[in-house]
Every structure is written in C-alpha cells, then in structure tokens.
Design an enzyme around this catalytic site. Sequence first.
Site, PDB file in Angstrom:
ATOM      1  N   CYS A 123     -16.526  10.279  22.604  1.00 36.55           N
ATOM      2  CA  CYS A 123     -15.603   9.153  23.360  1.00 36.55           C
ATOM      3  C   CYS A 123     -14.041   9.851  22.830  1.00 36.55           C
ATOM      4  O   CYS A 123     -13.673   9.441  23.854  1.00 36.55           O
ATOM      5  CB  CYS A 123     -15.516   7.799  22.263  1.00 36.55           C
ATOM      6  SG  CYS A 123     -17.974   7.774  22.418  1.00 36.55           S
ATOM      7  N   HIS A 271     -10.934   4.669  26.317  1.00 35.27           N
ATOM      8  CA  HIS A 271     -12.613   4.645  26.250  1.00 35.27           C
ATOM      9  C   HIS A 271     -13.611   3.713  27.027  1.00 35.27           C
ATOM     10  O   HIS A 271     -13.588   2.520  25.952  1.00 35.27           O
ATOM     11  CB  HIS A 271     -13.264   5.451  25.426  1.00 35.27           C
ATOM     12  CG  HIS A 271     -14.362   5.808  24.969  1.00 35.27           C
ATOM     13  ND1 HIS A 271     -15.145   6.572  26.026  1.00 35.27           N
ATOM     14  CD2 HIS A 271     -15.633   5.158  23.894  1.00 35.27           C
ATOM     15  CE1 HIS A 271     -16.718   6.426  25.891  1.00 35.27           C
ATOM     16  NE2 HIS A 271     -16.770   5.234  24.534  1.00 35.27           N
ATOM     17  N   ASN A 302     -21.129   3.422  30.692  1.00 35.50           N
ATOM     18  CA  ASN A 302     -20.695   4.767  28.923  1.00 35.50           C
ATOM     19  C   ASN A 302     -20.579   5.647  29.027  1.00 35.50           C
ATOM     20  O   ASN A 302     -21.558   6.699  29.195  1.00 35.50           O
ATOM     21  CB  ASN A 302     -20.502   3.866  27.615  1.00 35.50           C
ATOM     22  CG  ASN A 302     -20.155   4.899  26.125  1.00 35.50           C
ATOM     23  OD1 ASN A 302     -19.908   5.323  26.699  1.00 35.50           O
ATOM     24  ND2 ASN A 302     -19.833   3.969  25.108  1.00 35.50           N
TER      25      ASN A 302
END
Length: 357
Positions: A123, A271, A302
């Site tokens: 991430c 993120h 994501n």
Amino acid sequence: MAKSTFNKAKVSAIVTCVPENHRFLEDDIDTLYNGDIKQVNRIKKSIGLNKRHIVDGDVTTSDLCEKAANKLLYDMQVSKNEIDAIIFVSQTPDYFQPATAAYLQGKLDLSENCAAFDVNQGCAGYVYGLWLAHMMIETNSCSKVLLLAGDTLSKVVNPLDSNVATLFGDAGTATLIEISESQNPSFFTLHTNGKKFDTIIQPEGAFRKPSKKIINDERIFETSEKRSLKDFYMDGAAVFNFSIETEPKAIKEILEFSGVTQESIDYIIFHQANKYIISNIARRLKIPLDKAPSETTGKYGNQSSASIPSTICDAINNDVNEKELNLILSGFGVGLSWAACQLTLDKIYCPDIIYYK
C-alpha cells in the site's frame, strides 16, 4: 525515520493499466451476502465499493505493468536505451526467482546497461518506489528511471471470504522519473511498524511455516472453505484504526518538513483503501473532500501499490496534463508501513486509464 529532500528529479509521466474483466458488488450478492440487497447497498454507501477490475486466466501483474510501460515509452518517445533502471514494486511477482524486474527488462527490450530490481511493498509501495527513483537520480546514478508498481491481489484472495473478496482490484502502472533542472524540490518521509506485521498477511506460500509463536493474531489460524492459510488475511478494524491514527500525523509531518501549507496543496492523493477511511482522514485534517479524491476504489477496487498512480490517472489527470500542481502522495498499509511525499507535477503525460484485454 527516513526523511529525504531531492532537487534533481521530476515525474514526467504516469500510465495505469487495469484488466478489462470486472465484477460489480451485486455479482456476489448470493455467494457473499445471502441475497441481501440492503446489505449490498449499505456497503456501497458506507465504504464506497461498487466495481472492481480483476485479472482472469494467467494474466499477472507484470502483464499489466508491461502494457502501461509500452504505452508510456511509445507516447513519450523515450528510447529504450535511455532507461537506466527499472524498479518493480509489487507483492504479487511472477516468480520468487528471478526478480520480475529482470523479466520485464527483457520483455520491454531495454538496454543490458539497465539496472533491474524488485521491491516487496504494498500500500505504501508507490511512494517507496518514488523515493528510491529520486535517490538514484539525485546521486547521479541514473538519468531516467522506470517505476512499475502494481498488484493482482485477486489471485490471493479467497472469493468466498466476504471480509476481503470484494475489496481488491488489480492494476499495473508505469511512472517515468528523470533528471530535472526544475527548482521544485521533493520531500519524503517513510515509516514502519513491523511489530504489527500480521495485521495484513498471506500466511503460507513462502518459506516460513505459520506458527503461533510468531504470529500474534490467532484468528489467522481459523480456516474454512472461505479461507485457507494460503489466502490473504486482513484485520479490518485494526487497519482502520491504524489508518486514522497514523495518516493525519503523516500529513502534518510532511507539511512541516516541506515547509508548505495545507492550503497551498492542490490535492492529497491517499492510498485508496476505501472511501470511508479516506473521508475519515480528510475530516480529521479538515481537508475539503474535493482535495482528497476517494472515488477510484469504487470504480476499480483497492489496487494496493497501484492505487495512488491509478487515482492520479483516474481523478486528476486532466489537471496534471495541463498545469503545475502541488501534491502530497500518501500510502499506508501492509507492513505495517506508511510513507508520504510532497512534490510538484508540472504538465506531465497522464492519459486516461487503459485496459488489458
């Protein structure tokens, strides 16, 4: 804390590639939500999930990054002999050995004088990759660095696990960082808390056998048809608490370090964990929501290490194509790691997201 200032490097181009194959939240209503459309609608409204793009067949992260890189190099008219280094940031490589960066160097037909290495980061990985690329240029080791960041977490998520199955999308990105005569410095701060390494983990698959002597969260060992030890695990509540605790501090820290005011920042690109997390962070920092884009997760999922460049291509590419923007990029998650940078993007090449068919 790693803290760095760079004066010789700039980002010139960003390209994002996602698989054409996709699934809507409703597509999993029977397998994950017992046909409960109200629950699906609550998730869409609260977390911002709707659609995710995921690879099928044998498509890997390197395939997505290769397509993004080829478009970048062709459209920017960059000679393949000009690339001095290639950095591949991912937690879903093609192989344990060799490095996927070496494989991609060959696929892209880059010069044998090109350095190539992988970075195992998720991430926060895009900011880590930018930090490394800037460092390589700052030390006069390279003039042009190709940063390829992406993940295909759909390959390690159990499709029956309602905690994570609908969260993650796949993407590959390419970013060109090159030597610059600009007077705009770039600032980076990076952090790690490895004591909480098992907050986000794929327990099996490498060379250490999962053990309760090492892994603290006993829920990781609770397996069923919905999750094996080879599948991805995430403690969602812990990730949320980590995010809203560390990110406001990280943004204040990078602002103080860079000497710029929050008001002078055009966008903060987080993120894309999910819309709910980003809106909570923005509220704590009193950032207008239009300065902190959060819709990309709902369109693509994501995307782990690819989420920040993907958001730039998705949400603000018209702006970065046409004018100078002061940005903060901030990644946080698996590791646990978090990293932020303040930099300027000045009329860079940033097309709409492209698709891998």
